[in-house]
Design a protein around this motif. Sequence first.
Motif, PDB file in Angstrom:
ATOM      1  N   ASP A  52       0.844  -1.182   0.000  1.00 12.86           N
ATOM      2  CA  ASP A  52       0.000   0.000   0.000  1.00 12.86           C
ATOM      3  C   ASP A  52       0.889   1.244   0.000  1.00 12.86           C
ATOM      4  OD1 ASP A  52       0.967   0.181   2.639  1.00 12.86           O
ATOM      5  OD2 ASP A  52      -0.840  -0.696   3.488  1.00 12.86           O
ATOM      6  N   LYS A  53       0.261   2.419   0.030  1.00 16.75           N
ATOM      7  CA  LYS A  53       1.023   3.659  -0.039  1.00 16.75           C
ATOM      8  C   LYS A  53       1.909   3.833   1.183  1.00 16.75           C
ATOM      9  CE  LYS A  53       0.588   8.669  -0.660  1.00 16.75           C
ATOM     10  NZ  LYS A  53      -0.321   9.809  -0.915  1.00 16.75           N
ATOM     11  N   GLN A  54       1.440   3.416   2.362  1.00 13.88           N
ATOM     12  CA  GLN A  54       2.258   3.572   3.562  1.00 13.88           C
ATOM     13  C   GLN A  54       3.550   2.774   3.453  1.00 13.88           C
ATOM     14  OE1 GLN A  54       1.847   5.729   6.231  1.00 13.88           O
ATOM     15  NE2 GLN A  54       3.966   5.060   6.490  1.00 13.88           N
ATOM     16  N   ALA A  55       3.473   1.576   2.887  1.00 14.57           N
ATOM     17  CA  ALA A  55       4.690   0.776   2.699  1.00 14.57           C
ATOM     18  C   ALA A  55       5.667   1.498   1.769  1.00 14.57           C
ATOM     19  CB  ALA A  55       4.332  -0.597   2.149  1.00 14.57           C
ATOM     20  N   LEU A  56       5.140   2.162   0.762  1.00 13.88           N
ATOM     21  CA  LEU A  56       5.993   2.933  -0.141  1.00 13.88           C
ATOM     22  C   LEU A  56       6.603   4.128   0.584  1.00 13.88           C
ATOM     23  CD1 LEU A  56       7.196   3.720  -2.847  1.00 13.88           C
ATOM     24  CD2 LEU A  56       5.014   4.751  -3.469  1.00 13.88           C
ATOM     25  N   LEU A  57       5.813   4.811   1.401  1.00 13.61           N
ATOM     26  CA  LEU A  57       6.343   5.946   2.163  1.00 13.61           C
ATOM     27  C   LEU A  57       7.462   5.495   3.095  1.00 13.61           C
ATOM     28  CD1 LEU A  57       3.053   7.861   3.066  1.00 13.61           C
ATOM     29  CD2 LEU A  57       4.750   8.479   1.345  1.00 13.61           C
ATOM     30  N   GLU A  59       9.556   3.101   2.526  1.00 18.49           N
ATOM     31  CA  GLU A  59      10.749   2.914   1.687  1.00 18.49           C
ATOM     32  C   GLU A  59      11.320   4.257   1.237  1.00 18.49           C
ATOM     33  OE1 GLU A  59      13.841   1.006  -0.048  1.00 18.49           O
ATOM     34  OE2 GLU A  59      12.280   0.084   1.201  1.00 18.49           O
ATOM     35  N   MET A  60      10.452   5.223   0.945  1.00 21.54           N
ATOM     36  CA  MET A  60      10.924   6.549   0.558  1.00 21.54           C
ATOM     37  C   MET A  60      11.696   7.194   1.695  1.00 21.54           C
ATOM     38  SD  MET A  60       7.475   7.841  -1.421  1.00 21.54           S
ATOM     39  CE  MET A  60       7.998   9.567  -1.556  1.00 21.54           C
ATOM     40  N   ALA A  61      11.177   7.098   2.920  1.00 22.74           N
ATOM     41  CA  ALA A  61      11.870   7.668   4.075  1.00 22.74           C
ATOM     42  C   ALA A  61      13.214   6.983   4.289  1.00 22.74           C
ATOM     43  CB  ALA A  61      11.000   7.526   5.323  1.00 22.74           C
ATOM     44  N   THR A  62      13.252   5.675   4.079  1.00 16.88           N
ATOM     45  CA  THR A  62      14.504   4.937   4.231  1.00 16.88           C
ATOM     46  C   THR A  62      15.519   5.379   3.189  1.00 16.88           C
ATOM     47  OG1 THR A  62      13.247   3.043   5.083  1.00 16.88           O
ATOM     48  CG2 THR A  62      15.513   2.636   4.399  1.00 16.88           C
ATOM     49  N   GLU A  63      15.053   5.595   1.965  1.00 12.02           N
ATOM     50  CA  GLU A  63      15.950   6.076   0.915  1.00 12.02           C
ATOM     51  C   GLU A  63      16.458   7.477   1.236  1.00 12.02           C
ATOM     52  OE1 GLU A  63      18.297   6.391  -2.404  1.00 12.02           O
ATOM     53  OE2 GLU A  63      17.438   4.622  -1.428  1.00 12.02           O
ATOM     54  N   MET A  64      15.609   8.320   1.780  1.00 16.04           N
ATOM     55  CA  MET A  64      16.047   9.648   2.199  1.00 16.04           C
ATOM     56  C   MET A  64      17.145   9.531   3.245  1.00 16.04           C
ATOM     57  SD  MET A  64      12.239  11.359   2.382  1.00 16.04           S
ATOM     58  CE  MET A  64      12.702  12.920   3.142  1.00 16.04           C
ATOM     59  N   LEU A  65      16.962   8.616   4.201  1.00 15.78           N
ATOM     60  CA  LEU A  65      17.976   8.418   5.235  1.00 15.78           C
ATOM     61  C   LEU A  65      19.285   7.925   4.631  1.00 15.78           C
ATOM     62  CD1 LEU A  65      18.804   8.292   8.214  1.00 15.78           C
ATOM     63  CD2 LEU A  65      17.907   5.962   8.278  1.00 15.78           C
ATOM     64  N   ARG A  66      19.198   6.996   3.684  1.00 19.02           N
ATOM     65  CA  ARG A  66      20.429   6.507   3.048  1.00 19.02           C
ATOM     66  C   ARG A  66      21.198   7.658   2.414  1.00 19.02           C
ATOM     67  NH1 ARG A  66      16.700   2.691   0.272  1.00 19.02           N
ATOM     68  NH2 ARG A  66      16.439   0.851   1.617  1.00 19.02           N
ATOM     69  N   ARG A  67      20.481   8.567   1.785  1.00 18.26           N
ATOM     70  CA  ARG A  67      21.123   9.667   1.086  1.00 18.26           C
ATOM     71  C   ARG A  67      21.745  10.676   2.041  1.00 18.26           C
ATOM     72  NH1 ARG A  67      16.636  10.939  -3.707  1.00 18.26           N
ATOM     73  NH2 ARG A  67      16.648   8.844  -4.618  1.00 18.26           N
ATOM     74  N   GLY A 108       7.152   9.614  11.299  1.00 20.13           N
ATOM     75  CA  GLY A 108       6.235   8.545  11.629  1.00 20.13           C
ATOM     76  C   GLY A 108       6.320   7.312  10.765  1.00 20.13           C
ATOM     77  N   THR A 109       7.330   7.228   9.909  1.00 21.56           N
ATOM     78  CA  THR A 109       7.467   6.050   9.059  1.00 21.56           C
ATOM     79  C   THR A 109       8.337   5.001   9.754  1.00 21.56           C
ATOM     80  OG1 THR A 109       9.300   7.170   7.936  1.00 21.56           O
ATOM     81  CG2 THR A 109       7.162   7.251   6.868  1.00 21.56           C
ATOM     82  N   HIS A 110       8.294   3.805   9.216  1.00 29.48           N
ATOM     83  CA  HIS A 110       9.101   2.711   9.744  1.00 29.48           C
ATOM     84  C   HIS A 110      10.174   2.382   8.708  1.00 29.48           C
ATOM     85  CE1 HIS A 110       5.316   2.313  11.995  1.00 29.48           C
ATOM     86  NE2 HIS A 110       6.065   1.798  12.951  1.00 29.48           N
ATOM     87  N   THR A 112      12.821   0.531   6.506  1.00 25.75           N
ATOM     88  CA  THR A 112      12.687  -0.807   5.936  1.00 25.75           C
ATOM     89  C   THR A 112      13.980  -1.616   5.991  1.00 25.75           C
ATOM     90  OG1 THR A 112      13.193   0.021   3.704  1.00 25.75           O
ATOM     91  CG2 THR A 112      10.874  -0.002   4.383  1.00 25.75           C
ATOM     92  N   ASP A 113      15.069  -1.010   6.439  1.00 24.65           N
ATOM     93  CA  ASP A 113      16.306  -1.758   6.631  1.00 24.65           C
ATOM     94  C   ASP A 113      17.051  -1.145   7.810  1.00 24.65           C
ATOM     95  OD1 ASP A 113      17.680   0.526   5.729  1.00 24.65           O
ATOM     96  OD2 ASP A 113      17.949  -0.256   3.706  1.00 24.65           O
ATOM     97  N   MET A 114      18.288  -1.511   7.977  1.00 22.27           N
ATOM     98  CA  MET A 114      19.065  -1.085   9.150  1.00 22.27           C
ATOM     99  C   MET A 114      19.914   0.145   8.871  1.00 22.27           C
ATOM    100  SD  MET A 114      18.255  -3.162  11.583  1.00 22.27           S
ATOM    101  CE  MET A 114      19.611  -3.099  12.769  1.00 22.27           C
ATOM    102  N   SER A 115      19.568   0.923   7.859  1.00 20.82           N
ATOM    103  CA  SER A 115      20.359   2.109   7.518  1.00 20.82           C
ATOM    104  C   SER A 115      20.468   3.081   8.697  1.00 20.82           C
ATOM    105  CB  SER A 115      19.731   2.835   6.333  1.00 20.82           C
ATOM    106  OG  SER A 115      19.699   2.027   5.192  1.00 20.82           O
ATOM    107  N   TYR A 116      19.455   3.086   9.545  1.00 17.30           N
ATOM    108  CA  TYR A 116      19.425   4.041  10.657  1.00 17.30           C
ATOM    109  C   TYR A 116      20.341   3.631  11.806  1.00 17.30           C
ATOM    110  CZ  TYR A 116      16.671   0.588  13.191  1.00 17.30           C
ATOM    111  OH  TYR A 116      16.272  -0.550  13.815  1.00 17.30           O
ATOM    112  N   ALA A 117      20.714   2.350  11.871  1.00 14.20           N
ATOM    113  CA  ALA A 117      21.334   1.827  13.088  1.00 14.20           C
ATOM    114  C   ALA A 117      22.703   2.434  13.367  1.00 14.20           C
ATOM    115  CB  ALA A 117      21.436   0.308  12.994  1.00 14.20           C
ATOM    116  N   GLU A 118      23.599   2.436  12.372  1.00 10.41           N
ATOM    117  CA  GLU A 118      24.945   2.941  12.613  1.00 10.41           C
ATOM    118  C   GLU A 118      24.966   4.444  12.887  1.00 10.41           C
ATOM    119  OE1 GLU A 118      28.588   3.242  13.704  1.00 10.41           O
ATOM    120  OE2 GLU A 118      27.540   1.328  13.429  1.00 10.41           O
ATOM    121  N   PRO A 119      24.214   5.276  12.115  1.00  3.55           N
ATOM    122  CA  PRO A 119      24.171   6.694  12.473  1.00  3.55           C
ATOM    123  C   PRO A 119      23.655   6.926  13.889  1.00  3.55           C
ATOM    124  CG  PRO A 119      23.309   6.373  10.274  1.00  3.55           C
ATOM    125  CD  PRO A 119      23.499   5.009  10.844  1.00  3.55           C
ATOM    126  N   MET A 120      22.601   6.206  14.275  1.00  4.82           N
ATOM    127  CA  MET A 120      22.067   6.378  15.625  1.00  4.82           C
ATOM    128  C   MET A 120      23.094   5.967  16.669  1.00  4.82           C
ATOM    129  SD  MET A 120      18.711   4.636  17.402  1.00  4.82           S
ATOM    130  CE  MET A 120      17.551   5.704  16.548  1.00  4.82           C
TER     131      MET A 120
END
Length: 220
Positions: A52-57, A59-67, A108-110, A112-120
């Motif tokens: 659904d759209k939330q699942a896409l959001l 992934e979009m937030a995760t891609e923003m974090l990667r960048r 408020g998004t979740h 989708t991978d562990m990209s956030y872990a090392e920065p945090m």
Amino acid sequence: MSTERRAPLDRVRVADTALKLLNEVGLEGLTLRAIAKELDVKAPALYWHFKDKQALLDEMATEMLRRMTADFVADPDTRDWRETFIRLMSGLREHLLRYRDGAKVYAGTHFTDMSYAEPMEANLRMLNRAGFPPEAAARAWFTAYSYTIGYVIEEQAMGPDPVTGGGGYDLAARSERLAGQPLAAEAGREMFQQRDEGFAAGLRAVVAGIEATLLPDPGN
């Protein structure tokens, strides 16, 4: 018949296309149908990758974090956690402003991978070295992070849009409506103008509050 091969449809390609389209149509206009049209596929093809759209959001937030990761990690040799905090949160704001409604997508998004872990981990480690116990470091981080996300949501909602240049709050009309409340009228100029300076001033206040309430006194 054309022999040109299109890139395979996968989560990364869909999210990248969605982020580009976001700047054109905003979050409200961003639909799976519109993204499918941009990709030249049928909308059901996207459901193989996002339910659904939330699942896409997410992934979009995760891609923003990667960048933004390279600009969102504390220097391990940093000595002044206050200046580091200000740099990190300013960098987060800068990245969110690159996308129309970027903060709304991110909030408020979740991931989708562990990209956030090392920065945090790196940023909490920086605070811990500065004297914050683990619980206080987590609260300090989340407080400044929440301020930044909230500030950008408000400034993007009020405009002018940093991507399109459109919109903007009509301060003259606001002042007329609040003619009988002069302090509230004048407050608009502080809240809705000079957004860079306003963000920086508010962030310094947040950091000062964090230091005063969460950082233990080494003398005690």
